[in-house]
Scaffold this active site. Structure first.
Site, PDB file in Angstrom:
ATOM      1  N   GLY A  33       6.807  -0.075   5.783  1.00 37.65           N
ATOM      2  CA  GLY A  33       7.997  -0.678   5.190  1.00 37.65           C
ATOM      3  C   GLY A  33       8.995   0.376   4.780  1.00 37.65           C
ATOM      4  CG  ASN A  34      13.021  -0.328   4.664  1.00 31.67           C
ATOM      5  OD1 ASN A  34      13.644  -0.748   3.699  1.00 31.67           O
ATOM      6  ND2 ASN A  34      12.956  -0.999   5.815  1.00 31.67           N
ATOM      7  NE  ARG A  35      10.752   5.708  -1.094  1.00 26.06           N
ATOM      8  CZ  ARG A  35       9.557   5.680  -1.678  1.00 26.06           C
ATOM      9  NH1 ARG A  35       9.267   4.707  -2.526  1.00 26.06           N
ATOM     10  NH2 ARG A  35       8.678   6.606  -1.407  1.00 26.06           N
TER      11      ARG A  35
END
Ligand code: CTP
Ligand code: CA
Length: 236
Positions: A33-35
């Protein structure tokens, strides 16, 4: 009847906004995932609603909660986001791609949880490219599908020795083919999760870039005004 207030400049318009970060499954319990916090996308959805639009928010993983009173569809992976975008934005006036979309996904999806092996070795994860949602929407629209005439992309860029932030952004705008590209300058501690932001909007038709800064709320209101102007130069 009273004249329509200028705050309703998107009345009668259908706007689809994507927000948050897509997640790509590795096995049934893990993902890449990403932030992305989802703040920018939810603020844009709110601002468009405030301007009178009929808004659909397509929300990938977000830290913030979905805005009250806005139709929200949850997605997880880039593939799900693509399907949702093509479906929800059919017949819409505007597509705003504020989501942080994964560029790669695991090439193999393990159907059961990956376990540690007794010999102490570690697995190698092979990645493949995901679909480009924005570029696909532009292409299908240009091939005659009933997709929005105004498609807005976002880009978080860092400059380097071979090009400035705006050089890279201009190239991205041309590659994607969208009508507007909102550029965020990414530096340490900037953009992700922070509430102050500076943006530049680039136009595919060569119109002069527009800059704005302030909180994500202020900037979102400004972007929505620019969207209104692009739809109808006489409003706002
Ligand atoms: N985007 C998308 N689908 C992808 C990747 C990006 O729709 N698979 C959209 C994003 O929502 C954003 C725009 O494209 O509106 C630009 O995203 P960005 O990550 O800056 O561009 P990329 O084409 O992925 O290029 P880079 O290699 O710089 O990440
Ligand atoms: Ca990317």
């Amino acid at each position: 009847t009273a004249p329509t207030p200028s705050t309703s400049f998107l009345a009668g318009r259908r706007v689809v906004v994507t927000a948050g970060g897509t997640r790509e499954a590795l096995d049934p319990v893990r993902y890449l995932g990403n932030r992305s916090s989802g703040k920018q996308g939810t603020e844009l959805a709110r601002a468009a609603r405030q301007a009178g639009a009929d808004v659909t928010l397509i929300a990938a993983a977000m830290d913030v909660s979905a805005p009250e009173g806005i139709a929200t569809r949850r997605v997880e992976s880039t593939r799900e986001l693509l399907d949702a975008v093509l479906e929800e934005s059919t017949g819409a006036d505007v597509l705003v791609m504020a989501a942080a979309v994964a560029d790669f996904r695991p090439a193999q999806l393990a159907t059961s949880k990956m376990k540690k092996s007794d010999d102490g070795s570690s697995p190698t994860i092979v990645l493949e490219r995901t679909e480009d949602v924005l570029a696909t929407a532009v292409q299908q629209r240009d091939n005659g599908e009933n997709l929005p005439g105004l498609i807005v992309g976002f880009a978080a860029e860092t400059g380097d020795e071979s090009g400035s932030v705006l050089d890279y952004a201009q190239a991205k705008l041309e590659r994607k083919g969208c009508e507007m590209l909102v550029v965020n300058q990414v530096g340490r501690d900037q953009v992700f999760g922070q509430d102050d932001t500076e943006i530049t909007v680039l136009y595919r038709d060569g119109a002069a870039p527009v800059t704005a800064h302030g909180s994500k709320t202020d900037v979102s209101v400004r972007i929505v005004e620019l969207i209104g102007q692009e739809l109808d130069p006489d409003t706002v």
